[in-house]
Design a protein around this motif. Structure first.
Motif, short mmCIF file in Angstrom:
data_model
loop_
_atom_site.label_atom_id
_atom_site.label_comp_id
_atom_site.label_asym_id
_atom_site.label_seq_id
_atom_site.Cartn_x
_atom_site.Cartn_y
_atom_site.Cartn_z
N ARG A 127 14.71 -138.59 -22.27
CA ARG A 127 13.87 -139.79 -22.37
C ARG A 127 14.39 -140.90 -21.46
O ARG A 127 13.61 -141.68 -20.91
CB ARG A 127 13.77 -140.27 -23.81
N HIS A 128 15.71 -140.97 -21.25
CA HIS A 128 16.28 -141.97 -20.35
C HIS A 128 16.00 -141.59 -18.89
O HIS A 128 15.62 -142.44 -18.08
CB HIS A 128 17.78 -142.08 -20.58
N ARG A 167 12.58 -142.31 -17.53
CA ARG A 167 12.30 -143.73 -17.36
C ARG A 167 13.00 -144.31 -16.13
O ARG A 167 12.71 -145.43 -15.71
CB ARG A 167 12.75 -144.51 -18.60
N TYR A 186 12.13 -139.91 -12.90
CA TYR A 186 10.78 -140.48 -12.87
C TYR A 186 10.02 -140.07 -11.61
O TYR A 186 8.90 -139.56 -11.69
CB TYR A 186 10.83 -142.01 -12.97
N HIS A 221 5.46 -144.23 -20.81
CA HIS A 221 6.83 -143.89 -21.22
C HIS A 221 7.84 -144.75 -20.45
O HIS A 221 8.83 -145.22 -21.03
CB HIS A 221 7.10 -142.41 -20.94
N ARG A 222 7.58 -144.98 -19.18
CA ARG A 222 8.54 -145.73 -18.35
C ARG A 222 8.63 -147.20 -18.75
O ARG A 222 9.71 -147.78 -18.75
CB ARG A 222 8.14 -145.63 -16.88
N VAL A 276 7.19 -146.56 -26.53
CA VAL A 276 6.85 -145.23 -27.05
C VAL A 276 7.55 -144.15 -26.23
O VAL A 276 7.55 -144.19 -25.00
CB VAL A 276 5.33 -145.00 -27.03
N ASP A 277 8.15 -143.18 -26.93
CA ASP A 277 8.85 -142.08 -26.28
C ASP A 277 7.89 -140.90 -26.12
O ASP A 277 7.54 -140.22 -27.08
CB ASP A 277 10.06 -141.67 -27.13
N HIS A 278 7.46 -140.66 -24.88
CA HIS A 278 6.57 -139.53 -24.58
C HIS A 278 7.33 -138.37 -23.93
O HIS A 278 6.70 -137.46 -23.37
CB HIS A 278 5.46 -139.98 -23.61
N SER A 279 8.66 -138.40 -23.96
CA SER A 279 9.43 -137.47 -23.14
C SER A 279 9.14 -136.01 -23.47
O SER A 279 8.98 -135.19 -22.54
CB SER A 279 10.93 -137.75 -23.28
N ARG A 280 9.04 -135.62 -24.75
CA ARG A 280 8.81 -134.22 -25.07
C ARG A 280 7.40 -133.78 -24.68
O ARG A 280 7.19 -132.65 -24.23
CB ARG A 280 9.06 -133.96 -26.56
#
Length: 655
Positions: free
Chosen positions: A576-577, A580, A585, A613-614, A618-622
């Protein structure tokens, strides 16, 4: 541990297009090349007028003699059977002794075996016991046996699905393989197409993996875990399930639970001892959790010079390297750490997806790939802790029935009302999720250990969304196999054995280790270990304070104290980091833009999700990772746009 490939022709006659068994045999030999990583030590083929076998061997047991394809038969027809086999049978010595006694009773002192390996034990067991042989094998396996007398093919896969087996049946015959990519080139000979399966794509998008028996190719399926199949020329496989895990709880008298813990420890110790059987060096993966630590601590009793391996990232909070090193020192193992940079992570993705065959959106695939690559420099076999969570109750989601227990006392109408009320509560409000989950039955709310997208999100990203294609396509048949008396946690465990374990955990374990010609063994996923695990009552699995309670008690004298009650991270990834920031990215945006999946995915919606997400909370990573992995898979296997550089496997010999 190896790679197998076979082709059973529908007819021995030459087809109108001039295709014969001989020309197809050449195709099989060529198709073996793309799974050479599974067995770089030897390559072999065998065929008669109907059956063609191909094999890549990774030599582990009886290195000098147990070549494949293997021929065996009784004295009156010693070449009756031909077999290809991927995996290891850990009770092969005991089986050989039992079979030899039966053989001597019938044939006297005539020799039964020509090798010292486990392969002949499988064929002989099949000769004497037929399909029941699959239930007597203690190990991981996918194998094919061709009976030249009866012109029948027998296929079988291990109870938990540790080893893969892909199948394709068409007018031209039936083909099967350890890797789907080997079947793609054989589809024309089978008179099948390479069309994608849109329902499988929807299931993948929701679950983050393609559930068995599906694949993303409509005409290629998988033989499911715990199943065998009979195949005759020109006919479709007849599949039978021989293993459906049961949960037969055994109560102990008050104050005697210590006996249960002794039984668990004894079963694990016996399993690890048998999993150490090899004619090559055996090491172990080691994270900071109890499962891999228990495996390594038991393994070092059989190999005092045990080597252990872990991978890690430099970002704080995403490394268990220090804990793993402390554990290795405590048990006396020599330890290796493989650090993985964001640049290495991104660069390896196309190659990893090529090895996967089917997309799996688990970020932990990448560190597993790198730690396997490091381990293969030193050993040929590793032990690992997969399966402990499913067998002993290790996932925190298994606590959910405890938190939702009060809802069970409410009338159905009141529970439905609670669900409607939750729909009106704004997102992020405390209690909304509890009300929603409490209004649902277990079958409605529990998909297994993964979910990426809800229906609204699916509609926004999939060009073809059909609300009738739901997770219940996958879960309903599994829930129907369960006993009415099972507690909710046992039902969740059972579902995970058929979904998350074999769809994600075991796929990544097999594919990432075999990508590096490394055999991975999983002592927790053993028939005898399951026999003690299935008897554990719910209050010995999940408590308010911990998970895997009985297992932790059983391992008190085996696992170092600093690990015993520590939550496992496994191989955590700072995804997730990275999505972003500068690490991933720009890479992710380029993958979306370049992908030729516009007919399948709404790329504008996905780009908007990446921006959200960036910039947002809100965490859209998955969700993003699920789509990115599919796009890369599509670029490799459909568009032929992405061409990973796959190196010929070259490894140290005599490890």
């Amino acid at each position: 541990m190896c790679g197998l490939l076979g082709f059973l022709t529908a007819t021995t006659a030459t087809t109108p297009d001039g295709r014969t068994v001989e020309t197809t045999a050449a195709q099989v030999y060529e198709a073996l090349h793309c799974q050479r990583h599974r067995g770089p030590d030897e390559r072999g083929t065998w065929n008669d007028e109907r059956m063609i076998f191909g094999f890549n061997r990774l030599s582990i047991i009886d290195i000098e003699h147990s070549h494949q394809p293997l021929r065996w038969g009784p004295p009156e027809n010693p070449e009756r059977y031909a077999m290809t086999f991927n995996g290891e049978i850990y009770n092969y010595l005991e089986l050989r002794a039992e079979l030899k006694a039966a053989h001597e009773a019938e044939f006297g002192d005539q020799p039964m075996f020509r090798t010292e390996g486990d392969g002949e034990a499988i064929v002989a067991a099949f000769h004497y016991w037929g399909a029941k042989a699959a239930s007597k094998l203690r190990g991981m396996f996918a194998f094919a046996i061709w009976d030249t007398e009866r012109n029948t093919l027998f296929l079988a896969r291990d109870p938990f699905g540790i080893k893969p087996l892909f199948l394709a049946t068409g007018a031209g015959g039936t083909a099967f393989s350890s890797e789907k990519k080997s079947l793609l080139g054989l589809l024309p000979a089978l008179e099948l197409s390479d069309a994608l399966d849109p329902r499988a794509l929807e299931h993948y998008t929701v679950l983050q993996y393609v559930p068995e028996a599906e694949t993303l190719h409509k005409d290629i399926r998988r033989l499911e875990s715990g199943c065998y199949a009979w195949v005759e020329p020109g006919a479709a496989p007849r599949v039978t399930r021989y293993f459906n895990p049961q949960f037969r709880v055994r109560k102990f008298a008050a104050g005697s639970e210590a006996q249960r813990y002794k039984e668990i420890a004894a079963a694990l110790e016996d399993s690890v001892a048998k999993h150490m059987r090899a004619d090559v060096t055996v090491g172990a993966f080691l994270s900071g959790g109890i499962d891999s630590t228990a495996t390594a601590a038991l393994a070092i009793r059989h190999n005092p010079n045990l080597l252990t391996f872990t991978s890690a990232f430099e970002r704080q909070g995403y490394s268990e390297a220090d804990v793993a090193a402390e554990t290795a020192a405590a048990i006396g193992a020599k330890h290796y750490v493989r650090m993985v940079s964001p640049e290495e992570y991104a660069a390896a993705i196309p190659e990893i997806v090529w090895y996967l065959d089917e997309p799996v959106a688990d970020p932990a695939l990448v560190p597993l790939y790198f730690v396997a690559k490091e381990a293969r420099k030193h050993v040929k076999v590793v032990l690992s802790g997969e399966g402990a969570d499913e067998l002993f109750g290790g996932y925190t989601i298994y606590r959910e029935p405890l938190s939702l227990k009060p809802f069970e006392y409410l009338p159905k109408g009141v529970r439905k009302l609670a669900g409607k009320l939750s729909d009106r509560i704004p997102e992020g409000t405390r209690g909304k999720s509890l009300l929603h989950r409490g209004s649902l039955t277990l079958e409605e709310r529990y998909y297994g250990n993964a979910r990426s997208f809800n229906d609204a999100q699916l509609r926004s990203v999939l060009r073809e969304f059909r609300p009738e294609w739901t997770h219940q396509d996958v879960t309903a048949p599994i829930y129907a196999m369960q006993g009415n008396h099972w507690d909710p946690v046992a039902r969740m465990q059972h579902l995970d054995l058929f979904t998350w374990l074999r769809g994600d955990i075991l796929v990544k374990a097999d594919k990432m280790t075999m990508a590096n010609s490394l055999e991975l063994r999983v002592p927790f996923l053993d028939a005898e270990v399951f026999k003690v695990a299935e008897q554990i009552p719910v209050d010995q699995k999940i408590t308010k304070e911990t998970t895997k309670y009985a297992l932790r008690q059983a391992l008190t004298d085996i696992v170092p104290p600093h690990v015993l009650n520590r939550a496992k991270l496994g191989f955590p990834v700072p995804l997730r980091h990275w999505l972003r920031g500068p690490e991933l990215y720009d890479w992710a945006r380029a993958q979306i833009t370049d992908s030729g999946t516009d007919h399948l995915l709404n790329k504008q919606a996905i780009l908007a999700m990446l921006e959200s997400h960036r910039t947002g909370p809100v965490d859209h990573s998955r969700r993003l990772w699920t789509l990115l992995i599919f796009m890369i898979w599509h670029g490799i296997f459909v568009e032929n746009r992405i061409k990973p550089e796959i190196q010929e496997p070259t490894y140290p010999v005599n490890l």
